[in-house]
Design a protein around this motif. Sequence first.
Motif, PDB file in Angstrom:
ATOM      1  N   GLU A   8       2.714  -5.462   1.044  1.00 12.30           N
ATOM      2  CA  GLU A   8       3.161  -6.840   0.857  1.00 12.30           C
ATOM      3  C   GLU A   8       2.090  -7.779   1.417  1.00 12.30           C
ATOM      4  OE1 GLU A   8       6.684  -9.886   2.384  1.00 12.30           O
ATOM      5  OE2 GLU A   8       6.834  -7.732   2.785  1.00 12.30           O
TER       6      GLU A   8
ATOM      7  N   HIS B 103       1.071   3.317  -2.898  1.00 18.09           N
ATOM      8  CA  HIS B 103       1.334   2.690  -1.594  1.00 18.09           C
ATOM      9  C   HIS B 103       1.276   1.166  -1.761  1.00 18.09           C
ATOM     10  CE1 HIS B 103       0.802   6.690   0.069  1.00 18.09           C
ATOM     11  NE2 HIS B 103      -0.436   6.741  -0.439  1.00 18.09           N
ATOM     12  N   GLU B 104       2.409   0.536  -1.702  1.00 16.16           N
ATOM     13  CA  GLU B 104       2.513  -0.902  -1.917  1.00 16.16           C
ATOM     14  C   GLU B 104       2.389  -1.661  -0.590  1.00 16.16           C
ATOM     15  OE1 GLU B 104       2.685  -2.610  -4.641  1.00 16.16           O
ATOM     16  OE2 GLU B 104       2.935  -0.981  -6.104  1.00 16.16           O
TER      17      GLU B 104
ATOM     18  N   ALA C 177      -2.077   0.466  -4.322  1.00 18.54           N
ATOM     19  CA  ALA C 177      -0.876   0.459  -5.160  1.00 18.54           C
ATOM     20  C   ALA C 177      -0.999   1.486  -6.281  1.00 18.54           C
ATOM     21  CB  ALA C 177      -0.646  -0.944  -5.722  1.00 18.54           C
TER      22      ALA C 177
END
Length: 451
Positions: free
Chosen positions: A328, A325-326, A321
């Motif tokens: 879930e 780049h996230e 992150a």
Amino acid sequence: MSTSSLSNRFGGWLPRSLLARNITLLVALVALTQACSFAVLLNFVQRPRIDRAAIIFSDYVKTLDGVLSAMPPEEGRAAAARLGGQTDLPEHLEREPQPSPVRLFRTWQRDVFVGALQRHLPPDMQVRWQTSDGERLWIRVHVAGEPRWIALPMTEDAQAGGIVTTLALCAGLALLAALTGYLIQLHINRPLKDLARAARHVSAGEASVTLPTDGPTEIAQVSSAFNQMTQALRQAESTRALMLAGVSHDIRTPLTKLRLAMAMAIPRGADDTFVASAESYIDHIDTILQQFMDYAGSGERELPQAGELNALIGQLAADFAGLGHEFELSLGDVPVFAYRPVSLMRLLMNLMQNAIVYGRAGLAVRTWTEGNAACVAVCDRGTGVAASEMENLKTPFSRGTNARTHSGGSGLGLAIVERIARLHGGALVFRAREGGGLEACVTLSMNRHSS
């Protein structure tokens, strides 16, 4: 018909396990020998014994018939009455009893005795066997010129007691043979199970176990050959790691010198595009070398440590992150278990990096448990991979069609993931993600201990 065809045909009737096969064959062999012995007993021991008993009994009957015939009529009838003499046979003797497997040998012995007795008596002296209300023999004799049926008790020679005892002895010997075969096979199966367990450890990339060679000669030879094989594998692994380390060092040294030479030789403000391209190629070579080193040593020597899988995933997700780049996260209840932390971090980083590079969108990580295994799925919403390519992706130096437009890899990333997964008693599988994209799923055994 060929030998292989016969083997396949009869092999379908045999049990799958070696233990069951050997016991079945042993019991069949014992049953065959007992059947042959029983046939010899019946024809060469029991039948002559019955014939001798029939001859003696026929002499006794003929003597009794002669005495009754010579007696005065009234005295003869009185003597016959004392022997249960009747003008006609009892009704139940006219019907043959229903055949029964339990009485098979008793019936055989009765028929042999009656047949032999009938041969040694005159034709008009008929014989009937009474099976109900006690074993008795009815014989038609002559009393005062008239036929009378008298009942005589049977001798032990005409009974089946000896055969019943023999059958019980045969059954006991067959049971003893089966038990002995079971114990022998257990003794043989134990080193075979140890061999299979050690082979699985070697296949999973763990340090091999040295098998004992003090058992039976054949098993000892197999164990010795396995120990020699694992020793050769260890030497080959050490040689490979040493060679790759040497190659990496020998190549990285001139690469470092080349990087310094470029920095010193190219004046500041020169063609920045050329400099950036050259440095990119050097970084590419360095990345490929690192992947080779990672594949050469995928954590076999690292000791497992108890840790939380979800915490490790959360740490990596936070790092990605920070780079924009996230992921879930959908983390299930996974208990603490022992794993190799550095190796598992490398596994997760490879999968997450692949999802970023080739999937780009819909990045997610899920965890859950199935039985004694912890499961991790790294997901994306990319174009996905064809079913025919999924298994090939785990082969070293293999790259999917959607990876050929990307540079910077050598096709070892997923091969490294597969090796680390097997090292943890699990596997790597790919499947299409619901709604589009791909899921890379890894199972990790929670019962794995350090080897």
